[in-house]
Scaffold this motif. Structure first.
Motif, PDB file in Angstrom:
ATOM      1  N   THR A  46      -4.353  11.481  -1.055  1.00  0.00           N
ATOM      2  CA  THR A  46      -5.177  12.003   0.030  1.00  0.00           C
ATOM      3  C   THR A  46      -4.566  13.235   0.679  1.00  0.00           C
ATOM      4  O   THR A  46      -3.346  13.416   0.691  1.00  0.00           O
ATOM      5  N   HIS A  47      -5.445  14.099   1.213  1.00  0.00           N
ATOM      6  CA  HIS A  47      -5.014  15.217   2.050  1.00  0.00           C
ATOM      7  C   HIS A  47      -4.981  14.808   3.523  1.00  0.00           C
ATOM      8  O   HIS A  47      -4.509  15.558   4.372  1.00  0.00           O
ATOM      9  N   SER A  48      -5.510  13.627   3.813  1.00  0.00           N
ATOM     10  CA  SER A  48      -5.634  13.170   5.197  1.00  0.00           C
ATOM     11  C   SER A  48      -4.374  12.459   5.668  1.00  0.00           C
ATOM     12  O   SER A  48      -4.023  11.397   5.163  1.00  0.00           O
ATOM     13  N   ASP A  49      -3.707  13.029   6.671  1.00  0.00           N
ATOM     14  CA  ASP A  49      -2.533  12.368   7.245  1.00  0.00           C
ATOM     15  C   ASP A  49      -2.927  11.063   7.931  1.00  0.00           C
ATOM     16  O   ASP A  49      -2.157  10.099   7.940  1.00  0.00           O
ATOM     17  N   VAL A  50      -4.124  11.032   8.498  1.00  0.00           N
ATOM     18  CA  VAL A  50      -4.598   9.830   9.188  1.00  0.00           C
ATOM     19  C   VAL A  50      -4.716   8.677   8.196  1.00  0.00           C
ATOM     20  O   VAL A  50      -4.261   7.555   8.458  1.00  0.00           O
ATOM     21  N   LEU A  51      -5.301   8.957   7.043  1.00  0.00           N
ATOM     22  CA  LEU A  51      -5.437   7.921   6.014  1.00  0.00           C
ATOM     23  C   LEU A  51      -4.073   7.549   5.445  1.00  0.00           C
ATOM     24  O   LEU A  51      -3.748   6.365   5.297  1.00  0.00           O
ATOM     25  N   ALA A  52      -3.262   8.554   5.156  1.00  0.00           N
ATOM     26  CA  ALA A  52      -1.946   8.300   4.556  1.00  0.00           C
ATOM     27  C   ALA A  52      -1.082   7.419   5.447  1.00  0.00           C
ATOM     28  O   ALA A  52      -0.380   6.518   4.959  1.00  0.00           O
ATOM     29  N   PHE A  74       4.432   9.032   0.530  1.00  0.00           N
ATOM     30  CA  PHE A  74       5.198   9.987  -0.255  1.00  0.00           C
ATOM     31  C   PHE A  74       4.504  11.337  -0.243  1.00  0.00           C
ATOM     32  O   PHE A  74       3.282  11.421  -0.066  1.00  0.00           O
ATOM     33  N   SER A  75       5.283  12.383  -0.466  1.00  0.00           N
ATOM     34  CA  SER A  75       4.711  13.718  -0.603  1.00  0.00           C
ATOM     35  C   SER A  75       5.141  14.305  -1.945  1.00  0.00           C
ATOM     36  O   SER A  75       6.247  14.065  -2.419  1.00  0.00           O
ATOM     37  N   LEU A  76       4.235  15.066  -2.544  1.00  0.00           N
ATOM     38  CA  LEU A  76       4.502  15.754  -3.802  1.00  0.00           C
ATOM     39  C   LEU A  76       4.181  17.222  -3.595  1.00  0.00           C
ATOM     40  O   LEU A  76       3.028  17.588  -3.344  1.00  0.00           O
ATOM     41  N   GLU A  77       5.202  18.059  -3.675  1.00  0.00           N
ATOM     42  CA  GLU A  77       5.017  19.495  -3.440  1.00  0.00           C
ATOM     43  C   GLU A  77       6.087  20.282  -4.174  1.00  0.00           C
ATOM     44  O   GLU A  77       7.273  19.945  -4.108  1.00  0.00           O
ATOM     45  N   SER A  95       0.830  -1.207   0.000  1.00  0.00           N
ATOM     46  CA  SER A  95       0.000   0.000   0.000  1.00  0.00           C
ATOM     47  C   SER A  95       0.862   1.254   0.000  1.00  0.00           C
ATOM     48  O   SER A  95       1.917   1.311   0.638  1.00  0.00           O
ATOM     49  N   TYR A  96       0.387   2.260  -0.718  1.00  0.00           N
ATOM     50  CA  TYR A  96       1.117   3.507  -0.919  1.00  0.00           C
ATOM     51  C   TYR A  96       0.160   4.683  -0.754  1.00  0.00           C
ATOM     52  O   TYR A  96      -1.004   4.616  -1.161  1.00  0.00           O
ATOM     53  N   ALA A  97       0.651   5.775  -0.173  1.00  0.00           N
ATOM     54  CA  ALA A  97      -0.129   7.008  -0.063  1.00  0.00           C
ATOM     55  C   ALA A  97       0.690   8.153  -0.631  1.00  0.00           C
ATOM     56  O   ALA A  97       1.905   8.225  -0.434  1.00  0.00           O
ATOM     57  N   ILE A  98       0.018   9.045  -1.350  1.00  0.00           N
ATOM     58  CA  ILE A  98       0.654  10.234  -1.915  1.00  0.00           C
ATOM     59  C   ILE A  98      -0.072  11.451  -1.361  1.00  0.00           C
ATOM     60  O   ILE A  98      -1.285  11.604  -1.550  1.00  0.00           O
ATOM     61  N   THR A  99       0.658  12.313  -0.648  1.00  0.00           N
ATOM     62  CA  THR A  99       0.083  13.509  -0.050  1.00  0.00           C
ATOM     63  C   THR A  99       0.678  14.748  -0.704  1.00  0.00           C
ATOM     64  O   THR A  99       1.617  14.671  -1.490  1.00  0.00           O
TER      65      THR A  99
END
Length: 228
Positions: free
Chosen positions: A195-201, A208-211, A36-40
């Protein structure tokens, strides 16, 4: 070896008011089935564009995406039959019941067990009593459960979710996250969540973060690197 998606030196740009805007460039990432991966990151950073690229639904400005399945390495065009997509706005067909919304992907594939499999998945997401209700008769959380069932009903190798809890209250968001992660784990599906949610991420194995065009791992863990 598990199936995986590999992005190599991916860049994405577009024209705006006679100038070129670059969302990201020379991005490298591997997405392994079963993980599983999250991108914030902030709005407009390019998270959804990256999700569309890695799912093969859009083409990068430069770079290459590969889908490695077994011993075969193919372009991401071949990935489309093996993915499910979950959207923030649900995208359910308003004229169809929950049962028929979930069964639709299977019917389009000619699966004669479509309704039976759809029933099974609606039961898994806790909606066995709501199968004959149309989207307008369901709450936001219930509609997202239907969307999850629809995405997973044909047991794809990868699930892509774009802000899947963005329109939900905290309780519903938690319930949806529980269902999404447990169902993907049960079916050994790779999961990528924007997601914008840190809880979900933070529920994902890799965050990962993209900014400002910078893509980086948000934790100190080392991403599994796979040579192609």
């Amino acid at each position: 070896m598990s199936n995986y998606i590999a992005l190599k030196n991916i860049s994405q740009s577009f024209q705006m008011n006679d100038s070129q805007v670059t969302l990201f460039e020379d991005l490298n990432l591997s997405i392994v089935q079963g993980e599983s991966y999250a991108i914030t990151g902030p709005s407009g950073a390019g998270k959804s564009s990256l999700l569309m690229l890695m799912s093969g639904l859009e083409q990068p400005t430069t770079g290459q995406g590969l889908y490695v399945k077994g011993k075969q390495s193919k372009t991401l065009d071949f990935l489309r039959a093996d993915i499910g997509f979950i959207f923030q706005q649900f995208h359910l067909l308003p004229e169809l019941t929950a049962l028929n919304n979930v069964a639709l992907p299977l019917k389009l594939r000619g699966d004669k067990q479509a309704l039976k499999k759809a029933m099974t998945w609606l039961d898994k997401v806790g909606l066995s009593q709501r199968i004959n209700h149309k989207p307008s008769e369901l709450s936001g959380g219930e509609q997202q459960r239907v969307a999850i069932a629809r995405a997973l009903v044909f047991e794809p190798n990868f699930i892509f979710a774009d802000e899947p809890t963005g329109n939900l209250d905290q309780r519903s968001a938690t319930e949806i996250a529980d269902i999404l992660f447990s169902c993907c784990q049960e079916n050994n599906a790779g999961l990528v969540v924007v997601t914008h949610s840190d809880v979900l991420a933070n529920r994902a194995q890799h965050v990962f973060s993209l900014e400002d065009g910078t893509f980086k791992q948000a934790s100190n863990e080392t991403l599994k690197v796979i040579a192609c």
